[in-house]
Scaffold this active site. Structure first.
Site, PDB file in Angstrom:
ATOM      1  N   SER A 310       0.821  -1.212   0.000  1.00  0.00           N
ATOM      2  CA  SER A 310       0.000   0.000   0.000  1.00  0.00           C
ATOM      3  C   SER A 310       0.851   1.256   0.000  1.00  0.00           C
ATOM      4  O   SER A 310       1.813   1.367   0.761  1.00  0.00           O
ATOM      5  CB  SER A 310      -0.927   0.015   1.217  1.00  0.00           C
ATOM      6  OG  SER A 310      -1.640   1.232   1.291  1.00  0.00           O
ATOM      7  N   ASP A 311       0.469   2.190  -0.855  1.00  0.00           N
ATOM      8  CA  ASP A 311       1.060   3.514  -0.823  1.00  0.00           C
ATOM      9  C   ASP A 311       0.668   4.191   0.487  1.00  0.00           C
ATOM     10  O   ASP A 311      -0.400   3.913   1.038  1.00  0.00           O
ATOM     11  CB  ASP A 311       0.549   4.321  -2.022  1.00  0.00           C
ATOM     12  CG  ASP A 311       1.337   5.595  -2.234  1.00  0.00           C
ATOM     13  OD1 ASP A 311       2.536   5.594  -1.927  1.00  0.00           O
ATOM     14  OD2 ASP A 311       0.744   6.585  -2.680  1.00  0.00           O
ATOM     15  N   LYS A 312       1.520   5.067   1.001  1.00  0.00           N
ATOM     16  CA  LYS A 312       1.249   5.694   2.306  1.00  0.00           C
ATOM     17  C   LYS A 312       0.344   6.912   2.186  1.00  0.00           C
ATOM     18  O   LYS A 312      -0.749   6.948   2.759  1.00  0.00           O
ATOM     19  CB  LYS A 312       2.561   6.093   2.987  1.00  0.00           C
ATOM     20  CG  LYS A 312       2.355   6.799   4.343  1.00  0.00           C
ATOM     21  CD  LYS A 312       3.675   7.223   4.956  1.00  0.00           C
ATOM     22  CE  LYS A 312       4.242   8.461   4.312  1.00  0.00           C
ATOM     23  NZ  LYS A 312       3.514   9.710   4.659  1.00  0.00           N
ATOM     24  N   THR A 315      -3.593   7.108   1.343  1.00  0.00           N
ATOM     25  CA  THR A 315      -4.193   5.786   1.479  1.00  0.00           C
ATOM     26  C   THR A 315      -4.173   5.347   2.933  1.00  0.00           C
ATOM     27  O   THR A 315      -5.217   5.064   3.527  1.00  0.00           O
ATOM     28  CB  THR A 315      -3.450   4.767   0.604  1.00  0.00           C
ATOM     29  OG1 THR A 315      -3.409   5.243  -0.745  1.00  0.00           O
ATOM     30  CG2 THR A 315      -4.137   3.422   0.645  1.00  0.00           C
ATOM     31  N   THR A 553      -1.647  -0.995  -4.213  1.00  0.00           N
ATOM     32  CA  THR A 553      -2.444   0.227  -4.326  1.00  0.00           C
ATOM     33  C   THR A 553      -1.555   1.366  -4.799  1.00  0.00           C
ATOM     34  O   THR A 553      -0.350   1.386  -4.551  1.00  0.00           O
ATOM     35  CB  THR A 553      -3.082   0.614  -2.983  1.00  0.00           C
ATOM     36  OG1 THR A 553      -2.071   1.103  -2.094  1.00  0.00           O
ATOM     37  CG2 THR A 553      -3.795  -0.569  -2.354  1.00  0.00           C
TER      38      THR A 553
END
Length: 821
Positions: A310-312, A315, A553
């Site tokens: 996951s992108d930070k 998100t 993501t």
């Protein structure tokens, strides 16, 4: 290769400079209307292709050959009956699949690309499908270019044309040059006038081929294995029937007709329709949760996912930045630092950082006193913005803001301040704050670093809970960010993750001989910091090579390659056109919580598809082997050609409703295991062979009933028993462990009712009385209980841990929970 729009470039470019108002709404409407019939024709053609595929596809042609053989031998009753059933089945399948396709198309319509066009002198956001030649467009970083455009922008831009030309590097374009539709703006901003749209674009045909290209995913591979198994079994048994009966003197045309119809009844003709409808209905359910599926196969992939990257920013965090205490170098006040940062920000269409700085400045009158000149927007390569301004005294100044290292690199002698700046950056990073450097230059003179602004992006309130929920589903999360390692570690701690963060710079400095060891580090890491675009792709690829099914993501143009590489690429809310085009799932609500809902739904959909495949193999084995045995050993065709067609149409038609069936959410990722499924289903199917064979022997030989009556009893038993089979195969515990859906009960009940009425009143077969119907139903139910017991025994024998995991809690769930569809 000649350029189809090149002759029009001079006239178009001349108009760019003579008319800055763009098209009028009326003129644009007239041009758009002229393209309308093409779109309608394309949709009609698509529907016609679907209809033709059902009338003359890989399997219906066998039925059509059987119809032809009926005509050749003069069997007009079978000819009319089989023809009517083929047309009826085609109509049902056509309606089901087109309605499923329309549902998915409606969901995709929500993702239609938007373009910023100048109409009537004003910039207006319009759907990309409404762009027409002559429109003046403005394209931002990460946007997919909607049409062939003549470039206006003075500064050079970089465009990614890899999807069209295969070029791995971005291509630089300058004012007056043509940029192509389907490419992606990688650097800078662009304005231009539309030269061509749709099929008239230079790469229109190529783009169409790219969009139609398909690859074999896990679901396709599983269905192919299933079909291969059933086809091989069918060819062996049907071939044996054909050879033996012809040698015994049967009319070869009649035997061939029977074998063709038996093949149709035994090979899963309805499988693609049932699976497509199941996934389309599931896609609608996921859309209601805020996850739009752009590729139906992504549902199956998401059910298998066991690693989430996951992108930070935006998100896992709110992407609602706030400024902390500024750090200034000697002689610079905090107000000067903030003003310089504001001048180096995009004033109207800036990103979250720009808006945060401008909001902090508020109604600062000094900002308006500066005359802005050329502005260079932020891009991932330079990692900074730059603007040229004229101050109130008439001095020419330049301001820049961006990554502190990028600003520090502009300074002629950075050594004097480097240690101080780096210490401040580390201090901020340890608190989870992001550092933003600001610099200034007078005229063409040397750059001076003014100081550092600190930015804080708090975690989303639901992120920690969502990460924990994903972990419970067997999907651990790895955080991916371009921030420094210290910031990433602090964010991991705030999110409840371990702080084993890997510096992505290792990817660019690791020798090829040590890449295997690096793969182990990637698997063990909880997060990755200082990540470049190519690093995201490498992370996903490395995890896949380690055996993981990876979901990724992202929201930016730089995430697109990784989203495309991932098994399930997920574009988060607010993603760029490029990210959404590369992803197979697009989120419409912020945060990650919707991903957990999507994973749970996809696993339920997977179980429904798995249940149908299990049922289909059981029934194929039962019908095919029983029919072959009766023909070879007892010298009789146990069911007629019409009965075989009825079984294929009526029973499979009701199976579409399995898409609505209730099921529990599996606690672990689901993957296709075709050897396991085929073994279990074949064993249960062989029990069905014994069951049906005993019925045939008892009624034909022990009771001496007429063969026409025996045939009707066998048909009714296969029809009723088949519908009961699905209630055994639909769950992995006892058949009563999960309540079936009302739609499925009604559909299977209607199927049984139709077959019962056909048998009772002798429509297309010999009639039987109610006593025999009751006996057939009772016999089928007794063997249904045997089926269920055999299934549970096989699960215990083949995979005891599976039974312990899935079987122990069924009684409690039946009493205490109501599974949702």
């Amino acid at each position: 290769m000649s350029d189809p729009v090149a002759p029009a470039l001079p006239a178009l470019f001349e108009r760019l400079h003579s008319d800055g108002q763009g098209l009028s709404s009326r003129e644009a409407g007239e041009r758009l209307q002229s393209f309308g019939p093409n779109a309608l024709q394309e949709r009609s053609s698509s529907r016609l292709q679907i209809l033709l595929s059902y009338l003359w596809g890989p399997m219906p042609w066998m039925i059509e050959v059987a119809i032809l053989l009926c005509a050749l031998v003069g069997d007009w009753v079978d000819f009319l009956i089989i023809s009517a059933l083929l047309l009826g089945n085609t109509a049902i399948a056509y309606l089901e699949e087109t309605s499923a396709g329309d549902a998915v198309a409606a969901l995709k319509a929500q993702l239609a690309l938007e373009s910023l066009a100048k109409r009537d002198g004003c910039w207006t956001s319009i759907p990309a499908s409404q762009v027409v030649p002559g429109d003046r467009l403005r394209i931002a970083l990460g946007d997919v270019i909607p049409a062939d455009m003549v470039l206006l922008t003075e500064d050079p831009i970089e465009v990614d044309q890899s999807a069209l030309t295969g070029e791995s590097l971005a291509v630089e374009h300058r004012s007056g040059e043509l940029i192509y539709s389907g490419s992606i703006l990688k650097r800078g901003r662009a304005e231009g006038i539309v030269a061509a749209t749709g099929a008239n674009t230079f790469f229109g045909k190529t783009a169409t081929l790219v969009s139609e290209a398909t690859s074999t995913d896990h679901l396709q591979a599983a269905v192919l294995k299933l079909s291969d198994y059933l086809i091989v079994v069918n060819l062996v048994l049907v071939g044996t029937i054909l050879v033996v009966r012809i040698q015994l003197g049967d009319d070869w045309l009649r035997v061939l007709k029977y074998c063709l119809v038996l093949t149709v009844a035994s090979i899963p003709l309805a499988t693609p329709t049932v699976l497509a409808v199941t996934m389309a209905i599931g896609a609608q359910a996921m859309a209601r949760k805020g996850a739009l599926v752009t590729q139906l196969g992504a549902i199956d992939e998401l059910a298998s996912v066991d690693m989430l990257c996951s992108d930070k920013t935006g998100t896992l965090t709110l992407n609602q930045l706030s400024l902390g205490d500024p750090f200034t170098l000697d002689g610079i006040s905090p107000a000067q630092l903030l003003l310089a940062a504001g001048l180096a920000s995009e004033q109207q269409e800036g990103d979250a950082i720009d808006q945060t700085i401008l909001n902090a400045l508020g109604a600062n009158q000094d900002l308006a006193r500066y005359q802005r000149g050329h502005f260079t927007p932020f891009d991932p390569v330079s990692k900074r913005t730059e603007v040229a301004v004229t101050d109130p005294q008439g001095r020419k100044l330049r301001f820049s803001k961006g990554a502190p290292q990028a600003i520090l690199a502009l300074v002629e002698e950075p050594q004097a301040i480097q240690e101080t700046v780096e210490d401040r950056i580390k201090e901020l990073a340890g608190k989870g704050l992001r550092a933003l450097g600001v610099g200034q230059a007078v005229g063409d003179g040397p750059w001076q670093m003014l100081g550092i602004l600190s930015l804080f992006d708090p975690p989303r309130p639901d992120s920690a809970h969502t990460i924990a929920a994903a972990e419970q589903l067997g999907v651990p999360l790895k955080m991916v960010t371009g921030d420094q390692v210290l910031i990433a570690r602090e964010t991991c701690r705030q999110l409840g993750l371990r702080d084993n963060v890997l510096d992505a710079s290792l990817f660019r400095h690791t020798p090829a001989t040590q890449l295997g060891q690096l793969g182990q580090q990637i698997t063990a890491a909880d997060g990755f910091a200082q990540v470049y675009p190519e690093d995201k792709f490498h992370i996903v690829e490395s995890l896949q090579k380690s055996g993981f099914v990876v979901a990724m993501t992202g929201d930016g143009v730089n995430d697109a390659p990784a989203l495309k590489q991932a098994d399930a690429g997920i574009a988060v809310s607010g993603a760029t056109d490029a990210a959404r085009a590369a992803a197979s799932i697009v989120l419409t609500t912020p945060g990650l919580s919707v991903i957990v809902d999507a994973i749970q739904l996809s696993r339920k959909i997977f179980l429904r598809m798995n249940s149908y495949c299990l049922y289909r193999v059981v029934e194929t084995v039962r019908i095919l082997i029983f029919t072959t045995a009766a023909i070879l050993w007892l010298n009789d065709y146990p069911v007629t050609v019409v009965m075989l067609i009825l079984l294929a149409v009526i029973n499979d038609g009701s199976m579409v409703t399995i898409a609505y069936d209730n099921t529990l959410t599996p606690a672990l990722p689901q993957r296709w295991n075709m050897p396991y499924l085929i073994l279990v289903a074949s064993a249960i199917g062989l029990v069905g062979v014994v069951e049906t064979f005993l019925l045939y022997l008892f009624t034909a030989q022990q009771l001496g009933l007429p063969l026409s009556t025996v045939h009707t009893l066998v048909y009714l038993h296969l029809a009723v028993g088949g519908m009961m089979t699905i209630y055994a195969t639909r769950v992995q515990g006892p058949f009563w462990s999960i309540k079936p859906s009302a739609r499925m009960l009604w559909a299977t009940g209607a199927s049984v009712a139709v077959s019962t009425l056909l048998a009772r009143f002798g429509w297309l077969m010999a009639p039987i009385d109610w006593a025999w119907i009751a006996a057939s139903w009772g016999y089928a139910f007794v063997w249904f209980l045997v089926f269920d017991a055999v299934k549970l025994g096989l699960y215990r024998l083949i995979d005891p841990s599976h039974f312990v995991m899935h079987g122990a809690g069924y009684l409690r769930r039946w009493r205490g929970l109501s599974p949702s569809p």
